[in-house]
Design a protein around this motif. Structure first.
Motif, mmCIF file in Angstrom:
data_model
loop_
_atom_site.group_PDB
_atom_site.id
_atom_site.type_symbol
_atom_site.label_atom_id
_atom_site.label_comp_id
_atom_site.label_asym_id
_atom_site.label_seq_id
_atom_site.Cartn_x
_atom_site.Cartn_y
_atom_site.Cartn_z
ATOM 1 N N HIS A 154 -0.198 -0.642 6.771
ATOM 2 C CA HIS A 154 -1.216 0.220 7.390
ATOM 3 C C HIS A 154 -1.355 -0.067 8.879
ATOM 4 O O HIS A 154 -1.501 0.864 9.682
ATOM 5 N N ARG B 3 4.097 7.186 7.346
ATOM 6 C CA ARG B 3 3.705 7.107 5.944
ATOM 7 C C ARG B 3 3.745 8.503 5.355
ATOM 8 O O ARG B 3 3.116 9.430 5.862
ATOM 9 N N SER C 251 7.751 -4.503 -1.822
ATOM 10 C CA SER C 251 7.127 -5.635 -2.493
ATOM 11 C C SER C 251 8.159 -6.502 -3.215
ATOM 12 O O SER C 251 8.112 -7.733 -3.149
ATOM 13 N N THR D 25 6.549 1.460 -1.488
ATOM 14 C CA THR D 25 5.813 0.204 -1.428
ATOM 15 C C THR D 25 6.329 -0.788 -2.465
ATOM 16 O O THR D 25 6.492 -1.979 -2.181
ATOM 17 N N ILE E 151 0.419 -4.230 1.978
ATOM 18 C CA ILE E 151 -0.217 -2.943 2.271
ATOM 19 C C ILE E 151 -1.015 -3.017 3.563
ATOM 20 O O ILE E 151 -0.990 -2.090 4.379
ATOM 21 N N GLU F 228 0.861 -8.146 -2.658
ATOM 22 C CA GLU F 228 0.839 -6.690 -2.456
ATOM 23 C C GLU F 228 -0.277 -6.294 -1.496
ATOM 24 O O GLU F 228 -0.101 -5.423 -0.648
#
Length: 80
Positions: A23, A33, A7, A3, A19, A15
């Motif tokens: 997801h 994931r 980013s 991640t 995220i 962020e």
């Protein structure tokens, strides 16, 4: 890809938003994931076989962007 790496590669995106989108793509089956149980916990994302079916479409979009890059950088809007 972790991640934090994602980013850094998209500094314009918060962020929280990153995220959220990650997801959603996991829920849609586009990304996988993985979580490494360590301290701190490491979360990595990879593209799924289903996500790979998007590759031809994304290549076409990238080709279009490269072809029109100069125009886009100038901020020229079509039809105006």
């Amino acid at each position: 890809m972790r991640t934090s790496e994602l980013s850094r590669s998209i500094p314009e995106m918060t962020e929280r938003m990153l995220i959220r989108h990650l997801h959603e793509m996991v829920e849609d089956g586009i990304l996988l994931r993985g979580v490494k149980k360590s301290v701190p916990r490491h979360v990595c994302y990879s593209i799924s076989p289903y996500g790979m079916t998007l590759a031809p479409v994304l290549e076409k979009i990238c080709d279009w962007g490269r072809k029109h890059q100069a125009r886009l950088k100038r901020g020229v809007k079509a039809g105006l």
